[in-house]
Design a protein around this motif. Structure first.
Motif, short mmCIF file in Angstrom:
data_model
loop_
_atom_site.label_atom_id
_atom_site.label_comp_id
_atom_site.label_asym_id
_atom_site.label_seq_id
_atom_site.Cartn_x
_atom_site.Cartn_y
_atom_site.Cartn_z
N VAL A 152 0.88 -3.58 -6.24
CA VAL A 152 1.90 -4.42 -5.51
C VAL A 152 2.68 -5.40 -6.38
O VAL A 152 3.96 -5.41 -6.30
N HIS A 153 2.38 -5.95 -7.55
CA HIS A 153 3.21 -6.73 -8.49
C HIS A 153 4.24 -6.16 -9.04
O HIS A 153 5.55 -6.31 -9.17
N LYS A 160 10.09 -3.71 -9.61
CA LYS A 160 10.84 -2.93 -9.40
C LYS A 160 11.83 -3.38 -8.33
O LYS A 160 13.08 -3.00 -8.51
N TYR A 161 11.40 -3.97 -7.19
CA TYR A 161 12.58 -4.12 -6.23
C TYR A 161 12.85 -5.47 -6.15
O TYR A 161 13.84 -6.00 -5.39
N LYS A 162 12.19 -6.38 -6.83
CA LYS A 162 12.55 -7.93 -7.15
C LYS A 162 12.73 -8.49 -5.71
O LYS A 162 13.52 -9.23 -5.47
N TRP A 163 11.81 -8.30 -4.89
CA TRP A 163 11.75 -9.24 -3.69
C TRP A 163 11.43 -10.46 -3.84
O TRP A 163 11.39 -11.24 -2.98
N MET A 164 10.52 -10.65 -4.91
CA MET A 164 10.13 -12.09 -5.13
C MET A 164 9.86 -12.17 -6.63
O MET A 164 9.90 -11.22 -7.28
N VAL A 192 1.79 -15.88 -3.07
CA VAL A 192 1.27 -15.12 -1.83
C VAL A 192 -0.31 -14.56 -2.33
O VAL A 192 -1.23 -14.66 -1.43
N LEU A 193 -0.37 -14.13 -3.65
CA LEU A 193 -1.76 -13.85 -4.15
C LEU A 193 -2.88 -14.91 -3.82
O LEU A 193 -3.97 -14.58 -2.97
N ALA A 194 -2.68 -15.98 -4.17
CA ALA A 194 -3.48 -17.17 -3.90
C ALA A 194 -3.73 -17.49 -2.46
O ALA A 194 -4.97 -17.60 -2.14
N LEU A 195 -2.92 -17.58 -1.79
CA LEU A 195 -2.91 -17.84 -0.31
C LEU A 195 -3.65 -16.63 0.32
O LEU A 195 -4.56 -16.79 1.23
N GLY A 196 -3.30 -15.40 -0.14
CA GLY A 196 -4.06 -14.09 0.66
C GLY A 196 -5.48 -14.05 0.30
O GLY A 196 -6.36 -13.77 1.03
N LYS A 245 -2.95 -7.70 3.40
CA LYS A 245 -2.57 -9.01 3.95
C LYS A 245 -1.28 -9.34 3.03
O LYS A 245 -0.03 -9.69 3.72
N MET A 246 -1.09 -8.86 1.80
CA MET A 246 0.18 -8.78 1.04
C MET A 246 1.09 -8.04 1.47
O MET A 246 2.42 -8.36 1.84
N ALA A 247 0.93 -6.87 1.87
CA ALA A 247 1.81 -5.88 2.38
C ALA A 247 2.43 -6.55 3.67
O ALA A 247 3.64 -6.36 3.94
N GLY A 248 1.36 -7.14 4.53
CA GLY A 248 1.98 -7.65 5.65
C GLY A 248 3.08 -8.79 5.55
O GLY A 248 4.34 -8.80 6.11
N TYR A 249 2.61 -9.89 4.55
CA TYR A 249 3.59 -10.90 4.50
C TYR A 249 4.98 -10.32 3.76
O TYR A 249 5.91 -10.88 4.20
#
Length: 191
Positions: A28-29, A35-39, A47-51, A61-65
């Motif tokens: 995912v990272h 690759k896409y630089k979305w974040m 996102v990983l910590a909260l997920g 969960k990560m895909a959804g967010y």
């Protein structure tokens, strides 16, 4: 175009994330940050910590967010489905096939060979997070947090979500105290 990119990114994660959620995180990272630089790395770490504090599979969960962040509700549905679709299809196809050939040495060897690869992927991601935390808080604090986290999670057996929630609360409380201290210093300087 972004919906196609979302689908392809999380479909690849779903296809290649052999071994469950933890093995999917580096994938995912790679898609989302590299690759896409979305974040950026910091946002991904958040996102990983909260997920990890929420129940359920981390990759979903990560895909959804991330899908929601990139493409709204349609992005959320797109990314989540593209993450779970390969698993559903492969479970149906492979479980029926593998159950009949699971005792062959090449199948056992293939399964055993994946474990070290996943370990290296997780170690690489861990090292990246360590370097990032060292940059933001220094070597001593970073090592102290790693040691403390290891102590609480591995030796004392606390769930990672408990450690993360406690650290988040502590960070908020410490951050809230700093403006009060700064305003007290400013008031002292004004007099």
């Amino acid at each position: 175009m972004k919906h196609l990119q979302l689908f392809l990114a999380f479909f690849r994660v779903g296809m290649l994330g052999y071994g469950g959620g933890p093995s999917s995180i580096p994938l995912v990272h790679k898609e989302v940050v590299d690759k896409y630089k979305w974040m950026n790395d910091d946002e991904f770490a958040d996102v990983l910590a909260l997920g990890n504090t929420l129940p359920g599979p981390i990759a979903t969960k990560m895909a959804g967010y991330i899908g929601y962040r990139v493409g709204g509700i349609l992005g959320l549905i797109n990314a989540t489905l593209s993450t779970i679709l390969p698993t559903i299809v492969l479970m149906i196809v492979l479980l029926t096939t593998i159950s009949s050939i699971k005792n062959y040495p090449w199948v056992q060897g293939m399964t055993a060979a994946v474990v070290p690869v996943v370990g290296v992927m997780l170690a690489t991601l861990t090292w990246d997070f360590f370097k990032k935390s060292q940059t933001s808080m220094g070597w001593i604090k970073a090592i102290a947090f790693i040691g403390g986290s290891f102590l609480f999670m591995e030796i004392l057996g606390l769930h990672p979500a408990v450690v993360i929630v406690v650290l988040l609360i502590a960070a908020v409380m410490i951050k809230d105290k700093k403006p009060d201290e700064e305003s007290n210093v400013e008031r002292g300087n004004a007099s």
